[in-house]
Design a protein around this motif. Structure first.
Motif, PDB file in Angstrom:
ATOM      1  N   VAL A  99       0.836  -1.197   0.000  1.00 39.53           N
ATOM      2  CA  VAL A  99       0.000   0.000   0.000  1.00 39.53           C
ATOM      3  C   VAL A  99       0.870   1.246   0.000  1.00 39.53           C
ATOM      4  CG1 VAL A  99      -1.536   1.358   1.433  1.00 39.53           C
ATOM      5  CG2 VAL A  99      -2.062  -0.999   0.978  1.00 39.53           C
ATOM      6  N   TYR A 101       3.678   1.519  -1.263  1.00 42.12           N
ATOM      7  CA  TYR A 101       4.258   1.682  -2.588  1.00 42.12           C
ATOM      8  C   TYR A 101       3.274   2.250  -3.586  1.00 42.12           C
ATOM      9  CZ  TYR A 101       9.003  -0.045  -2.592  1.00 42.12           C
ATOM     10  OH  TYR A 101      10.346  -0.143  -2.432  1.00 42.12           O
ATOM     11  N   GLY A 102       2.039   2.403  -3.171  1.00 42.96           N
ATOM     12  CA  GLY A 102       1.108   3.071  -4.071  1.00 42.96           C
ATOM     13  C   GLY A 102      -0.105   2.255  -4.450  1.00 42.96           C
ATOM     14  N   ALA A 103      -0.290   1.067  -3.856  1.00 47.92           N
ATOM     15  CA  ALA A 103      -1.494   0.319  -4.156  1.00 47.92           C
ATOM     16  C   ALA A 103      -2.685   1.048  -3.552  1.00 47.92           C
ATOM     17  CB  ALA A 103      -1.399  -1.090  -3.579  1.00 47.92           C
TER      18      ALA A 103
END
Lengths: 219, 1080
Positions: A99, A101-103
């Protein structure tokens, strides 16, 4: 010197890799409409299950993990409970990292968590199998002089390959090609599985070619 | 310490980049000046030059209906009865073919060729102004997209036509307040095929039958959206075109005799339904003209033009409706629509071919004269040829009489057409073509500059010793080559072009410099440079540029996580195990205390957590690009005054205030902690007073600007004054603060233990104890313990060094304590950063205060990660003797600066520029353009500015934090051998001026290398993908932002470095003043 061990490792890796293939092929035979992209989560769970079961079976049969000092039921039970706890924590950890990391945080949380489960089965479970529920040892293994056996080295290689594969898998997501494998989390899970398979192949080969340089401390 | 050579070398390197950028951009970006003059009815454009009211004559048509069907390609409009199996887009508009064959004098279908870029907005601009838009039309419409150039809509309005518009809302932005009635529909959602079209159809017929319009523009978007969504070869396109067929039929039925119907596409589309480029499929649209009265003298003849350029519509329409041709038109009238010269009597009203052409020629000539007097980009020889041609034409025309032979008038017509075509081609050649030679030169120079920067950064240790002679050779060669090139140009062409003097000069000097610094060592730099390379590579793909904010954050997190992983892999993160396998006792230092290592690791991991958290939170401050479909811009981006809900408003305001307060408090707390707030110099004054005052001004300003208009009516005047005064006060304070900071950057407070001996001017009467005690932070005792004695040590040592004869009396001499000497370099830099940050925050919407706080925190986290990583590596034997900063933190630093560019609500697109920044403190607008432009630049590149100025902190931070590693625990025992030596923080830099200068140079060149590589990548993207569909939408704006960001960053990097050098100078003076004084 470790020819025997390398051979054992190669064959066990072959078994694990074939289990991944079976987990992809078999459901396609039995389940209508099964495909890696279309029913991705199903494929993901099937790979996760296969890798977990085969890993546990292989390492248990080979007896790689360090011999336990105590042999009581309660000790074994506590080890089991701790293992389960670690697996759960690792799932949560991977979920958080992914998350960060950008999810997406809320939508497709199930997909993200499935990816975390897959990563756990590819990395943490192997750590558990090789090193037992001993976080100190896990941390120790991932340093330059941390490996104490060929199995530790192979663990290093496969874990690094899986994680790098998942990392690389995120690259095509922003591209506007509109391909089915760009959908979250297909490319990442594919990347991690491919990385894992690569690691399985590379590890025995690398150890074989570097066996002169490798020196392990006694356990 | 070599100050001047460092600065000169950096300047030179920057200049190399600037020249490369200048060359490339001048070859790539085509600039056209907008001529802000308008034609009028009484312009002397009439035949024979007689003064007559142009608009007075009765025009041929009273009304016109302009039916723009977006992306109506010529292939869609053609009808081929032989085609039995038409594709979905073929043969769907039979009405056009029916009309042209049934009523050949009433209607005609032409291919209508657009000029690239074939995007809707540029096209509307093109076919209303009659000009060739380039990428940048330099005009004074700074903040809006409205067309200020003379255009046909304006001209129609001038002559009293009533304009009605319906359809694509782009028109509403381009022509605000020009239409009497306007029904704009949102054009944004490409997936939506019907909203705009159905909206138009609801109103079109009822409007048409009414009498309250003269010019009706209806812009349908369905075909274009259908192309974008499905492509042309799809049944949906067939349905859409069939619908349009019905629309055209229905419109024709309702046409009156005095009305001209124009059905046109603004551009075509490729086979995939896209447009924007310059392929023939994209440029060739359809133009269909129809009128219930005969429009053409006869059926299509041989002399019909095969293709009508899009610019030709403007003069034709203008003359047919009796309006003056817009000033900057370069199109020519569509001749078949005008009666030939002999038939003037037959066609009752309107201009003949010759007259129309003459009006057209005079207008174009006037435009050419005006333009060439404003800009110099049209080559002089072609200008002279055109002038000669015009004078020939004008004598021939004035000599010709109505009675002259048709043959001679035909000749004249052809000559006029040739003139108009020549002007158009000249303009196109000037405005619409790349200059590949300049682009290549710029690319090569940039690439070499990057390489040179990289090599200098690798070999800076050697450079530090190089000294002053380092630059003379390259500069001298550059000057010589430039002179030669200039002389050669004078001989060859008679004129000098700056670009071609600079290019060879810089190129040669780069070649001269390269071999000097060539060294083959490239180790230990793979992962950070890999990440930097990935970042550069991501600039080559439009998808990654669109998602840049997230891409950068992703890379930042990856590299951030790499730091502890790498440290752990090297075995530095954890204390070594207790049973080391017999190290060779003599070689390895004793293992460091586990507690210290553990603490450093904790700091590292904690800061990593802060970094990760900050980066994640910063994602919520992003704005949205047009291309990102499902994206909501951050709520923090809209100013408070626009917020309706008062509770939410208060919440946001409170949040911003808290962030602002924390920003100020953290800075002051840091300064106080290191004892930099004790002295009484300029810098300390700034930190004590200017910083909080500016923050107060900021908070008040936000409160004032957020008050709703209608409340506090009786205080309106006061609010008006406050809106001007508060930001201006803040600006003034900031300016004053920076000047003070520059004038007196030292933040060192000197205290002697024994107040008795007489002193000179440097230390006034020793302040009473409470003053410094109050300002030594929250734990004065800890402070006194670990800070002062060490600095005292340093002082004593330096006294010993320079005063050899008196060295024996060290113990008896009054001891000197210096507060804040340990952070003498970083304190002013940090202070400057804080001041700049407040100033830049003032230019942003209020909500961005949180983002700025995150920026500060992340900066601190990065610095601490770097410091901890250095000290962890240092603790376990990998002791680097010099102060060089490795690549990893530098790459992290540059990534963070890009990250916060996005996290402060900016995007590399022109519509996302925050124009409101230009009006902070100047609500009434500006008179010049320099001030608003610089305010907007400061706003746009605020993150670049802050990170560039603070870049030298990367060098100082490990030294600043050193005291914590060694001194805090047990009196500096952890560091190893010489505790006195290790504990002097930044004074170590002063002791090794050689290494200091080389490390500073290395750090700056490394940062420059990474920034330069990014510029190089985006330049490559623009050069390689200059035929790409997205070049004008994605790559070119990105190129502009990247290059401007580089300019701003490099300038502020130089500012930061020169502040450091200034401090160094001041410290040198301070020591010199102190030593003779103390020896007394």
């Amino acid at each position: 010197m470790w020819d025997h061990e390398i051979k054992a490792m190669a064959s066990s890796h072959a078994i694990i890799a074939s289990s991944v293939f079976m987990a992809t092929v078999l459901p396609a035979v039995f389940i209508q409409g099964f495909s890696v992209y279309g029913t991705h989560l199903l494929w993901l769970y099937s790979v996760t299950g296969a890798v977990s079961v085969i890993n546990i079976a292989v390492f248990w049969l080979l007896g790689i993990s360090q011999p336990t000092k105590k042999n009581t039921i309660s000790y074994k039970l506590s080890r089991l409970v701790r293992s389960c706890l670690y697996l759960l924590l690792s799932c949560l950890f991977y979920h958080t990292v992914v998350v960060l990391y950008g999810a997406p945080l809320i939508e497709s949380a199930l997909e993200t968590f499935s990816l975390a489960v897959l990563l756990t089965s590819l990395t943490t479970l192997r750590c558990l199998c090789v090193l037992g529920p001993n976080v100190q040892a896990w941390i120790r293994v991932f340093s330059r002089h941390g490996a104490m056996s060929v199995w530790d080295t192979s663990l290093q290689i496969t874990v690094a390959c899986s994680l790098i594969g998942a990392w690389l898998g995120a690259f095509p997501i922003p591209l506007d090609w509109d391909r089915p494998w760009q959908v979250w989390p297909v490319s990442c899970s594919l990347g991690s599985v491919i990385g894992y398979l690569t690691g399985l192949v590379v590890a025995p080969a690398w150890i074989h070619f570097h066996r002169k340089q490798l020196t392990y401390k006694c356990k | 310490m070599k100050r001047l050579p460092i600065l000169c070398l950096l300047l030179w390197l920057c200049a190399l980049f600037y020249v490369g950028i200048y060359l490339f951009v001048s070859g790539f970006l085509l600039v056209r000046l907008e001529v802000n003059r308008t034609s009028a009815c009484d312009d002397v454009l009439q035949p024979s030059g007689a003064q007559r009211d142009f608009c007075g004559a009765k025009p041929r048509f009273r009304r016109t209906l302009l039916l723009v069907i977006d992306a109506l390609k010529i292939d869609f409009a053609r009808y081929d009865p032989a085609n039995k199996t038409p594709r979905p887009y073929e043969n769907k508009l039979p009405v056009l073919e029916e009309m042209t064959s049934l009523r050949p004098t009433h209607s005609r279908l032409y291919p209508f060729r657009a000029d690239p870029p074939t995007t809707t907005m540029q096209r509307i601009k093109g076919f209303t102004t009659g000009s060739l838009p380039t990428f940048i039309d330099v005009g004074n419409n700074f903040a809006s997209s409205a067309i200020l150039e003379d255009n046909i809509i304006h001209q129609f309005g001038q002559i009293g036509k009533r304009l009605v518009f319906m359809g694509d809302d782009t028109w509403e932005n381009l022509f605000p307040k020009k239409f009497q009635r306007s029904l704009p529909f949102p054009s944004f959602n490409v997936k939506d095929l019907h909203t705009v079209d159905n909206g138009i159809l609801q109103h079109l017929y009822s409007t048409m039958v009414g009498e309250d319009w003269d010019v009706l523009v209806a812009h349908f978007l369905g075909v274009d959206h259908c192309g974008h969504r499905f492509g042309p070869d799809h049944p949906a396109m067939g349905h859409k075109l069939t619908q349009m067929d019905g629309v055209i039929r229905a419109v024709m039925e309702r046409l009156q005799n005095d009305t001209l119907l124009v059905v046109m596409g603004d551009h075509g589309m490729t086979d995939t339904g896209d447009h924007g480029g310059e392929s023939q499929k994209e440029t060739d649209a359809a133009l269909f003209l129809y009128s219930p009265t005969p429009l053409f003298p006869g059926p299509p003849s041989q002399s019909e033009p095969e293709v009508v350029p899009q610019t030709d519509l403007v003069p034709t329409l203008a003359l047919l409706l009796g309006a003056p041709i817009p000033y900057s038109n370069v199109g020519q009238v569509l001749l078949p629509l005008f009666p030939a010269d002999g038939q003037t009597e037959g066609a009752a009203v309107g201009l003949s071919q010759l007259e129309a052409l003459w009006v057209n020629v005079k207008q174009v000539n006037r435009f050419l004269e005006t333009y060439s007097s404003m800009a110099r980009d049209i080559p002089s020889e072609s200008l002279a040829a055109l002038r000669a041609h015009f004078s020939r034409l004008s004598t021939a025309y004035l000599a010709s009489s109505p009675a002259s032979s048709p043959a001679s008038s035909q000749e004249l017509v052809e000559s006029m057409q040739a003139y108009l075509t020549a002007v158009r081609e000249t303009c196109r050649a000037t405005w619409a073509r790349f200059n590949p030679l300049k682009m290549a030169a710029g690319l090569v120079i940039l690439a070499l500059a990057c390489l040179l920067c990289f090599l200098v950064s690798q070999a800076s240790g050697a450079l530090g010793a190089g000294g002053r002679g380092l630059l003379t050779v390259p500069v001298a060669t550059a000057a010589a080559v430039a002179a030669c090139a200039a002389a050669g140009q004078v001989f060859a062409r008679g004129s000098v072009e700056l670009a071609w003097c600079l290019a060879p000069a810089v190129f040669v000097s780069e070649l001269v410099m390269l071999p000097k610094h060539w060294s083959g060592s490239a180790h230990h730099l793979l992962p950070p440079l890999l990440v930097a390379g990935l970042r550069c590579a991501s600039l080559l793909s439009d998808s990654y540029v669109i998602a840049e904010g997230r891409v950068v954050t992703f890379l930042l997190l990856s590299l951030g996580l790499y730091v502890p992983v790498r440290l752990h892999w090297d075995g530095h993160l954890l204390p070594p195990p207790h049973d080391p396998q017999k190290p060779p006792a003599g070689l390895l230092p004793p293992p460091p205390p586990a507690a210290v290592v553990r603490r450093e690791s904790c700091v590292l991991l904690g800061c990593l957590g802060l970094l990760v958290g900050g980066a994640y939170l910063s994602l919520s401050f992003h704005a949205c690009r047009e291309e990102q479909g499902a994206c909501q811009p951050s709520p923090f981006l809209s100013p408070l005054s626009r917020m309706r809900d008062s509770r939410l408003k208060n919440l946001h305001y409170g949040l911003s205030l808290a962030a602002l307060g924390l920003w100020t408090h953290l800075l002051r707390r840091w300064l106080r902690h290191y004892g930099n707030l004790n002295a009484s110099g300029g810098a300390v004054l700034v930190a004590r007073w200017a910083l909080p005052l500016v923050a107060v001004c900021l908070g008040l300003h936000w409160a004032v600007s957020a008050t709703p208009e209608d409340s506090f009516r009786n205080l309106a005047e006061l609010i008006g004054v406050a809106q001007v005064a508060l930001p201006r006060t803040a600006f003034a304070l900031l300016g004053l603060g920076m000047v003070l900071l520059w004038a007196d950057p030292l933040t060192v407070f000197l205290k002697t233990r024994d107040p008795l001996p007489a002193r000179g001017s440097h230390a006034a009467a020793p302040p009473p104890p409470p003053r410094y005690r109050a300002s030594t932070g929250i734990s004065p005792h800890a402070e006194l313990q670990h800070l002062i004695p060490q600095i005292y040590q340093r002082m004593r040592r330096s006294l010993e060094d320079s005063e050899q004869p008196a060295g024996r009396e060290v113990d008896t001499r009054p001891a000197v304590e210096a507060y804040g000497l340990g952070t003498v370099y970083s304190a002013p830099l940090l202070l400057l950063c804080g001041l700049l940050g407040l100033g830049l925050l003032l230019l942003h919407p209020e909500g961005m205060a949180v983002s700025f706080l995150l920026l500060l925190l992340e900066m601190g986290a990065l610095l601490h990660i770097h410091a901890s990583a250095m000290s962890l590596a240092g603790l376990q034997g990998v002791h680097s003797s010099d102060f060089s900063v490795p690549w990893t933190p530098v790459v992290l630093w540059s990534l963070a600066s890009s990250q916060f560019f996005h996290a402060t609500g900016h995007l590399p697109t022109f519509p996302s520029i925050q124009w409101a920044a230009a009006f902070v403190g100047f609500p009434g607008g500006h008179t010049g353009t320099l001030l608003p432009a610089s305010l907007v630049v400061l706003n746009t590149f605020s993150s670049h500015i802050l990170f560039a100025v603070a870049c030298p902190l990367l060098l100082f931070w490990p030294l600043v934090c050193e005291v914590r590693g060694g001194g805090g625990g047990g009196g500096g025992g952890g560091q190893g051998q010489d505790e006195g030596e290790d504990a002097v923080m930044e004074m170590r830099l002063r002791e090794n001026p050689q290494q200091f200068s080389s490390a500073l140079l290395q750090l700056s060149t490394r940062y420059l290398t990474i920034l330069g590589a990014q510029v190089l990548a985006s330049v490559c993207a623009a050069a390689v993908l200059r035929r790409h569909l997205m070049v004008w939408k994605v790559f070119t704006p990105k190129l502009m932002f990247e290059t401007s960001g580089f300019l701003v960053s490099s300038v502020f990097l130089l500012v930061g470095v020169s502040l450091v050098l200034r401090v160094d100078l001041a410290v040198g003076r301070w020591f010199r003043r102190l030593l003779p004084d103390s020896s007394r």
